[in-house]
Scaffold this motif. Structure first.
Motif, short mmCIF file in Angstrom:
data_model
loop_
_atom_site.label_atom_id
_atom_site.label_comp_id
_atom_site.label_asym_id
_atom_site.label_seq_id
_atom_site.Cartn_x
_atom_site.Cartn_y
_atom_site.Cartn_z
N GLN A 39 0.81 -1.06 -0.03
CA GLN A 39 0.07 0.01 -0.13
C GLN A 39 0.95 1.31 0.10
OE1 GLN A 39 -2.50 -0.58 3.48
NE2 GLN A 39 -3.13 -2.59 2.64
N PHE A 40 1.55 1.52 -1.17
CA PHE A 40 2.48 2.62 -1.20
C PHE A 40 1.95 3.83 -0.98
CE2 PHE A 40 3.76 -0.73 -4.24
CZ PHE A 40 5.02 -1.12 -3.71
N LYS A 41 2.51 4.68 -0.21
CA LYS A 41 2.21 6.36 -0.18
C LYS A 41 3.47 6.80 -0.82
CE LYS A 41 1.18 10.20 2.53
NZ LYS A 41 1.04 10.81 3.74
N VAL A 42 3.39 7.29 -2.13
CA VAL A 42 4.30 8.21 -2.87
C VAL A 42 4.11 9.64 -2.79
CG1 VAL A 42 5.34 8.19 -5.11
CG2 VAL A 42 3.86 6.19 -4.54
N ILE A 43 5.43 10.17 -2.46
CA ILE A 43 5.48 11.54 -2.23
C ILE A 43 6.39 12.23 -3.09
CG2 ILE A 43 6.13 13.53 -0.42
CD1 ILE A 43 5.22 11.09 1.85
N GLY A 44 6.11 13.40 -3.78
CA GLY A 44 6.95 14.22 -4.49
C GLY A 44 7.42 13.54 -5.83
N LYS A 45 6.45 12.77 -6.49
CA LYS A 45 6.47 12.33 -7.69
C LYS A 45 6.91 13.18 -8.66
CE LYS A 45 3.87 8.60 -9.08
NZ LYS A 45 3.13 7.87 -9.52
N GLU A 46 6.22 14.38 -8.61
CA GLU A 46 6.49 15.66 -9.59
C GLU A 46 7.86 16.28 -9.49
OE1 GLU A 46 5.54 17.40 -5.39
OE2 GLU A 46 4.74 15.62 -6.72
N ASN A 47 8.82 15.89 -8.46
CA ASN A 47 10.05 16.31 -8.50
C ASN A 47 10.93 15.34 -9.60
OD1 ASN A 47 9.69 18.11 -6.22
ND2 ASN A 47 9.80 16.47 -4.84
N VAL A 48 10.40 14.40 -10.10
CA VAL A 48 11.12 13.63 -11.23
C VAL A 48 10.87 14.27 -12.54
CG1 VAL A 48 11.65 11.68 -12.32
CG2 VAL A 48 10.94 11.71 -10.01
N PRO A 49 11.92 15.09 -13.11
CA PRO A 49 11.74 15.86 -14.46
C PRO A 49 11.16 15.03 -15.49
CG PRO A 49 13.78 16.34 -13.54
CD PRO A 49 13.47 15.15 -12.63
N ALA A 50 10.29 15.59 -16.14
CA ALA A 50 9.33 14.66 -17.11
C ALA A 50 10.35 14.42 -18.56
CB ALA A 50 8.43 15.54 -17.70
N ASP A 51 11.39 15.19 -18.66
CA ASP A 51 12.26 14.48 -19.70
C ASP A 51 13.79 15.00 -19.41
OD1 ASP A 51 12.52 17.62 -20.31
OD2 ASP A 51 10.85 17.31 -21.63
N GLY A 52 14.70 14.41 -20.05
CA GLY A 52 16.09 14.51 -19.89
C GLY A 52 16.67 13.60 -18.95
N GLY A 53 17.86 13.53 -18.75
CA GLY A 53 18.70 12.58 -18.15
C GLY A 53 18.27 12.70 -16.68
N VAL A 54 18.05 11.68 -16.04
CA VAL A 54 17.88 11.68 -14.40
C VAL A 54 18.80 10.59 -13.56
CG1 VAL A 54 16.12 11.48 -12.50
CG2 VAL A 54 15.46 12.56 -14.67
N LEU A 55 19.30 10.94 -12.68
CA LEU A 55 20.16 10.06 -11.85
C LEU A 55 18.98 9.89 -10.75
CD1 LEU A 55 22.56 8.33 -11.31
CD2 LEU A 55 23.70 10.23 -10.42
N LEU A 56 18.71 8.78 -10.44
CA LEU A 56 17.69 8.66 -9.36
C LEU A 56 18.41 7.80 -8.29
CD1 LEU A 56 14.77 8.94 -8.21
CD2 LEU A 56 14.39 6.90 -9.40
N CYS A 57 18.74 8.34 -7.25
CA CYS A 57 19.80 7.80 -6.02
C CYS A 57 18.78 7.39 -5.00
CB CYS A 57 20.82 8.56 -5.50
SG CYS A 57 21.76 9.14 -7.20
N CYS A 58 18.85 6.17 -4.49
CA CYS A 58 17.85 5.73 -3.57
C CYS A 58 18.51 4.92 -2.38
CB CYS A 58 16.85 4.97 -4.21
SG CYS A 58 15.25 4.41 -2.89
N ASN A 59 17.88 4.99 -1.09
CA ASN A 59 18.68 3.99 -0.12
C ASN A 59 17.98 2.77 -0.67
OD1 ASN A 59 15.81 4.71 0.41
ND2 ASN A 59 16.20 4.00 2.72
#
Length: 193
Positions: free
Chosen positions: A20-40
């Motif tokens: 039952q995920f609660k997702v916060i801040g999804k809008e912070n992932v840019p819609a285009d261009g390269g993205v380095l997503l760093c997670c614990n």
């Protein structure tokens, strides 16, 4: 054949009712261009959880040993995964990661390099800083806040992109930049526990 959309649908169908995920801040992932997503990294399901909660498809480095596992090894390249040799600098994997970012895609990284046995945030490896400094990708910190317990809510928090301008100007090392990224992940965990 790209099986990522199918894999995402299957994982969502199986994992969402359990955690039952609660997702916060999804809008912070840019819609285009390269993205380095760093997670614990706290659980074996972390790549799947990030894969189904991110608004964009993610390419992951996966430990080389997984590509020798029957069936799984054949599927991994079709779900945007590529091998990395752990324990030393794998130039081929670093090049592949940069190619992913330079092509305007999302590269998902767990800077700790391995799962935390305690659930606490560990020390990040220099790879995250390397990709951040060597590409023009947006750097997005992410935190999975558990524990993974059936029918308990699991939080996934996407933080605001971290600007690399100052670090590039000051010729910061990959290790220093990784530390900055890990600190941002830590702040997300503290703010949303």
């Amino acid at each position: 054949m790209n099986l990522y959309p199918l894999g995402r649908t299957i994982c969502n169908f199986i994992l969402f009712p359990i955690y039952q995920f609660k997702v916060i801040g999804k809008e912070n992932v840019p819609a285009d261009g390269g993205v380095l997503l760093c997670c614990n990294h706290i659980n074996n399901f972390d790549p799947e959880v990030i894969g189904i909660t991110s608004p964009r498809p993610i390419h992951f480095m996966a430990k080389e040993e997984l590509f020798s596992v029957p069936i799984l090894g054949k599927i991994l390249p079709h779900i945007n995964a590529f091998p990395v040799k752990r324990g030393f600098s794998d130039r081929g994997a670093l090049r592949k990661g940069l190619d992913v970012l330079n092509a305007g895609n999302v590269l998902g990284l767990f800077p700790e390099g391995t799962r935390s046995k305690t659930g606490e945030l560990g020390k990040g490896l220099a790879g995250a800083g390397f990709f951040a400094l060597r590409s023009n990708a947006h750097i997005v910190p992410c935190a999975i806040i558990g524990p993974y317990k059936p029918f308990k809510r699991l939080k996934v928090v996407y933080g605001k992109p971290i600007s690399m301008d100052e670090y590039r100007q000051n010729k910061a090392s990959a290790e220093q930049v990784t530390e900055v990224i890990m600190n941002e992940i830590k702040q997300l965990i503290l703010a949303h526990k």
